[in-house]
Write an enzyme that holds these catalytic residues in place. Structure first.
Site, short mmCIF file in Angstrom:
data_model
loop_
_atom_site.label_atom_id
_atom_site.label_comp_id
_atom_site.label_asym_id
_atom_site.label_seq_id
_atom_site.Cartn_x
_atom_site.Cartn_y
_atom_site.Cartn_z
N LYS A 161 0.90 -1.16 0.00
CA LYS A 161 0.00 0.00 0.00
C LYS A 161 0.93 1.21 0.00
CE LYS A 161 -4.08 1.72 2.44
NZ LYS A 161 -4.93 2.02 1.29
N1 PMP Z 1 -7.79 -1.51 -2.93
C1 PMP Z 1 -7.18 -0.32 -2.79
C2 PMP Z 1 -6.45 0.25 -3.95
C3 PMP Z 1 -7.25 0.36 -1.56
O1 PMP Z 1 -6.65 1.54 -1.42
C4 PMP Z 1 -7.97 -0.21 -0.49
C5 PMP Z 1 -8.07 0.52 0.82
N2 PMP Z 1 -6.99 0.24 1.66
C6 PMP Z 1 -8.57 -1.45 -0.69
C7 PMP Z 1 -8.47 -2.08 -1.93
C8 PMP Z 1 -9.32 -2.13 0.42
O2 PMP Z 1 -8.40 -2.60 1.40
P1 PMP Z 1 -8.80 -2.71 2.93
O3 PMP Z 1 -10.01 -3.56 2.98
O4 PMP Z 1 -7.64 -3.35 3.57
O5 PMP Z 1 -9.06 -1.33 3.40
#
Ligand code: PMP
Length: 307
Positions: A161
């Site tokens: 991320k």
């Molecule tokens: N895809 C992207 C590109 C994101 O930024 C997020 C948010 N973190 C998610 C999916 C969903 O991830 P999570 O459920 O861990 O928040």
């Protein structure tokens, strides 16, 4: 609207709580120029036992994995950052919050080749309601395929991320917002469905729940949670390639994300999904997820870290 820089409260910054307005950084901050950094988005909810951070350890583990992938050395342990996130909530007297840990290089050097860069960590938290609108949690949102593709697997590393990955997300989102839609759908470089700008996507056909694998989508923690809850409810859950036109003819589509939680999608590329409103399985999974994060379900107590 007041600036995010101009608020009361405290931000955890390199090991100490500092007054919110004093948490500034120099314009020659390496990460500001090159996007080399990583972050998390975490939520804390009010539960019957008190405020709890949802899957705190999993988020922190992903943060450390992101740092490792992009080659940043972490100056803290996961345990220290778990505790720091709790500390931020207590210091700001937040009962429910969105938490933003972010790891970045400072202004110790300039130019891509800068040596001696130091890793800095901040953790901020604030109150944040339904990311895609409270009404839309029932009504569903309208999404549009973006002309911007999701990253090619060997160009940007989607398991991280990483700050820089969000250039793509921001362009995709703003393109469709300008055209009046609620959120973007991104396809991978081969044209298969990948994810939203900050959400994973799920599609339901004939009672079977499918989601793209994580080659070009983030390994979402909400995604993992919803997959588990769906299996517990007896559904078949598949990770597989999904085509854009499959979304046009399936029964239900929804997004998952820490910010978005479980958000129904009522329209894809101007075509109604199913009956054009939140589908029954989406409603069931949304309830299961919210029951879990708000501590109304005792199923996975290990997912809730009381502060
Ligand atoms: N895809 C992207 C590109 C994101 O930024 C997020 C948010 N973190 C998610 C999916 C969903 O991830 P999570 O459920 O861990 O928040």
């Amino acid at each position: 609207m007041t600036s995010f820089a101009d608020r009361d409260g405290y931000i955890w910054y390199d090991g100490e709580l500092r007054p919110w307005r004093e948490c500034t950084t120099h314009v020659l901050t390496y990460t500001l120029h090159y996007g080399v950094g990583c972050f998390e988005g975490v939520r804390a909810y009010r539960t019957p036992k008190g405020t709890a951070i949802f899957r705190l350890e999993d988020h922190t583990r992903r943060l450390f994995n992101s740092a490792k992938i992009i080659g940043m050395k972490m100056p803290w342990t996961p345990e220290q950052l778990n505790e720091a996130q709790k500390e931020v909530l207590r210091a700001n007297k937040l009962e429910e919050a969105y938490i933003r840990p972010m790891v970045f290089y400072g202004s110790e050097g300039m130019g891509l080749r800068a040596a001696g860069l130091q890793t800095h960590v901040i953790i901020a938290a604030w109150t944040w309601g339904a990311y895609l609108g409270a009404d839309n949690m029932e009504r569903g949102i309208r999404i549009k395929t973006s002309s911007f593709q999701r990253h090619y697997v060997n160009a940007s590393l989607c398991r991280a991320k990483a700050n820089a990955n969000y250039l793509n997300s921001s362009m995709a989102l703003n393109e469709v917002l300008r055209d009046g839609y609620d959120e973007a759908l991104m396809l991978d470089p081969e044209g298969y469905v990948a994810e939203g700008s900050a959400e994973n996507i799920f599609v339901i056909s004939n009672g079977v729940i499918s989601t793209p694998d994580v080659t070009s989508a983030l390994d979402g923690i909400t995604r993992r949670s919803v997959m588990q809850l769906a299996k517990d409810l007896g559904y078949e859950v598949r990770e597989r390639r999904i085509t854009r036109d499959e979304l046009y003819v399936c029964d239900e589509v929804f997004f998952t994300g820490t910010a978005a939680e479980v958000t129904p999608i009522r329209e894809v590329d101007n075509r109604p999904v199913g009956a054009g409103s939140r589908g029954p399985i989406t409603a069931q999974l949304q309830k299961a997820y919210l029951d879990q994060v708000k501590g109304r379900s005792e199923k996975y107590p290990e997912w809730l870290a009381l502060i």
